[in-house]
Design an enzyme around this catalytic site. Structure first.
Site, mmCIF file in Angstrom:
data_model
loop_
_atom_site.group_PDB
_atom_site.id
_atom_site.type_symbol
_atom_site.label_atom_id
_atom_site.label_comp_id
_atom_site.label_asym_id
_atom_site.label_seq_id
_atom_site.Cartn_x
_atom_site.Cartn_y
_atom_site.Cartn_z
ATOM 1 N N HIS A 204 -2.763 1.946 -5.806
ATOM 2 C CA HIS A 204 -3.508 0.713 -5.556
ATOM 3 C C HIS A 204 -3.659 -0.117 -6.823
ATOM 4 C CE1 HIS A 204 -4.766 -0.286 -1.586
ATOM 5 N NE2 HIS A 204 -5.858 -0.897 -1.996
ATOM 6 N N LYS B 198 -2.174 -2.060 8.088
ATOM 7 C CA LYS B 198 -3.263 -1.501 8.885
ATOM 8 C C LYS B 198 -3.189 -2.029 10.311
ATOM 9 C CE LYS B 198 -6.406 -0.931 4.956
ATOM 10 N NZ LYS B 198 -7.718 -1.301 4.377
ATOM 11 N N ARG C 137 -0.927 -2.530 -6.679
ATOM 12 C CA ARG C 137 -1.210 -3.563 -5.681
ATOM 13 C C ARG C 137 -2.213 -4.575 -6.231
ATOM 14 N NH1 ARG C 137 -1.341 -4.749 -0.045
ATOM 15 N NH2 ARG C 137 -3.422 -5.159 0.802
ATOM 16 N N HIS D 89 -3.844 -9.244 4.262
ATOM 17 C CA HIS D 89 -5.279 -9.259 4.537
ATOM 18 C C HIS D 89 -5.555 -10.097 5.779
ATOM 19 C CE1 HIS D 89 -6.447 -8.379 0.076
ATOM 20 N NE2 HIS D 89 -6.176 -7.282 0.756
ATOM 21 N N TYR E 99 -10.047 -11.027 -5.702
ATOM 22 C CA TYR E 99 -9.137 -11.027 -6.843
ATOM 23 C C TYR E 99 -9.343 -12.251 -7.720
ATOM 24 C CZ TYR E 99 -6.704 -7.266 -4.441
ATOM 25 O OH TYR E 99 -6.405 -6.087 -3.832
ATOM 26 N N ARG F 228 0.859 -1.186 0.000
ATOM 27 C CA ARG F 228 0.000 0.000 0.000
ATOM 28 C C ARG F 228 0.893 1.234 0.000
ATOM 29 N NH1 ARG F 228 -2.008 -3.397 4.161
ATOM 30 N NH2 ARG F 228 -4.119 -4.218 3.791
#
Length: 311
Positions: free
Chosen positions: A256, A184, A259, A282, A291, A160
Site C-alpha cells: 500500500h 473491491k 499505492r 475509489h 491524499y 492494491r
C-alpha cells in the site's frame, strides 16, 4: 455472566447481556468486549450513587467518555478509537433500555463518539521508489524479472495487492500498455501503464513467465510463483520486503506504500484529483482527497522553510 442483584442498573445490564447472547447470538469474544465496556460504565455510575438507569443523564455519559480518555489509577487513558468503541457499547445498552420501555429518553443518544486522529497516507519519495524497484531486479532470473514487474505494477498502476494477485494474462492488453484491474466489490477499471511498467511486464511475460509456468499445471494467472501457481499476497509481501532490505529502506514498506506514493506523486505533478480517483478505483472523491492533505502538508513545510515572512 453477572450475579443476582436488586439494583435496577445491574439488572438492566444483566438483561441486556442476555439479550445479546440469546436473541442476538453475538460471539463470545464480542459479548465479552461489550460486558467489559459497559460493566466499567456501570461501576462508575454506582460510584456516583446511581443505581437506577432512569437517573442517568447525558452529562453522566459524557463524563464517562471524558474519564475513558484521561484514565485513572486503575485504567490507562484510551485512544480515540478505543473510547469510541466503549461509547458505542454504552449507547447500545441505553438504546436497548429505551426500546424495552425502561427509559423515557435515551441519555446516550446525543453523545457523539470521538473521531480517531486522521492518519495521512504514507508515501515515499521518488528516489526511494526507484531504489526499491532497482533492488527488486537483482540478476536476470525469472524470479527477479517477476519481482520487478510486480513492483512496477503496484507503483505504476496504483494497484492494491489483492488486485495484483488476481490478475490474469488476459487482463493485460496486446501492446502491454493497458491493464484491467478488479477492485473491491469486483468492480473493474482500466488503467494505463507507463513505459517502465510496460517494459518490465514485457520482459517478465516473454522471458520469465514461460520458465515459471512449466513448473505448474497451467493457470491463467499473470504472476506465478516458483511452483508455477498463482503468486499469493504473502508472496508479494515477501518479495517486497526482500527488495526493501536490499535497497536499505529501514522504515516499513508495504504494497500500500507504493499505492499511496502513486497517488501522492500524481497530485504533486499536477494531476486532477478526480482523475486520480478513477485511477485508484475509489467510489467517492472524498476518499481520494485525503491524499491532497499530504501535498498540502508538504507545501506548508516548504513555505515555512523558504518564505521570508513565514518565520
Amino acid at each position: 455472566m453477572l450475579g443476582a442483584t436488586t439494583d435496577p442498573l445491574d439488572r438492566a445490564l444483566r438483561d441486556w447481556l442476555t439479550h445479546l447472547d440469546v436473541e442476538r447470538g453475538l460471539s463470545r469474544h464480542t459479548l465479552a468486549a461489550y460486558q467489559r465496556d459497559v460493566s466499567r460504565y456501570v461501576a462508575r455510575l454506582n460510584a456516583l450513587g446511581i443505581t437506577d438507569p432512569a437517573h442517568v443523564t447525558s452529562a453522566h455519559v459524557s463524563d464517562h467518555l471524558a474519564a475513558l480518555r484521561t484514565g485513572d489509577e486503575d485504567h490507562p487513558p484510551l485512544a480515540a478509537s478505543s473510547s469510541a468503541r466503549a461509547l458505542i457499547a454504552v449507547r447500545a445498552f441505553h438504546r436497548f433500555l429505551a426500546i424495552e420501555g425502561d427509559l423515557s429518553a435515551d441519555p446516550a443518544k446525543p453523545i457523539v463518539p470521538p473521531r480517531a486522529a486522521l492518519r495521512l497516507p504514507k508515501a515515499i519519495p521518488l528516489d526511494q521508489v526507484e531504489a526499491l524497484l532497482d533492488a527488486a531486479a537483482v540478476g536476470d532470473t525469472p524470479a527477479a524479472l517477476r519481482d520487478r514487474a510486480v513492483l512496477e505494477v503496484l507503483y505504476g498502476a496504483g494497484a492494491r495487492v489483492s488486485e495484483v494477485v488476481t490478475l490474469d494474462v488476459d487482463d493485460l492488453d496486446r501492446d502491454g500498455e493497458i491493464l484491467r484491474l478488479r477492485g473491491k466489490g469486483e468492480k473493474e477499471r482500466i488503467v494505463p501503464l507507463g513505459s517502465y511498467a510496460a517494459v518490465a511486464l514485457d520482459a517478465y511475460r516473454t522471458r520469465a513467465r514461460p520458465a515459471l509456468a512449466v513448473q505448474g499445471r497451467g493457470t491463467p494467472a499473470l504472476f506465478l510463483n516458483q511452483r508455477g501457481g498463482r503468486l499469493t499476497r504473502q508472496g508479494i509481501w515477501g518479495l517486497l520486503k526482500a527488495a526493501a532490505d536490499r535497497a536499505g529502506l529501514g522504515e516499513a514498506i508495504s504494497p500500500h506504500t507504493l499505492r499511496h506514493s502513486f497517488a501522492t506523486h500524481l497530485l504533486e505533478g499536477g494531476a486532477d484529483v478526480r482523475i486520480v480517483q478513477e485511477l485508484l478505483g475509489h467510489a467517492s472523491v472524498t476518499t481520494t482527497q485525503i491524499y491532497t492533505k499530504v501535498t498540502i502538508a508538504q507545501l506548508r513545510e516548504v513555505y515555512a522553510g523558504s518564505h521570508p515572512r513565514a518565520r
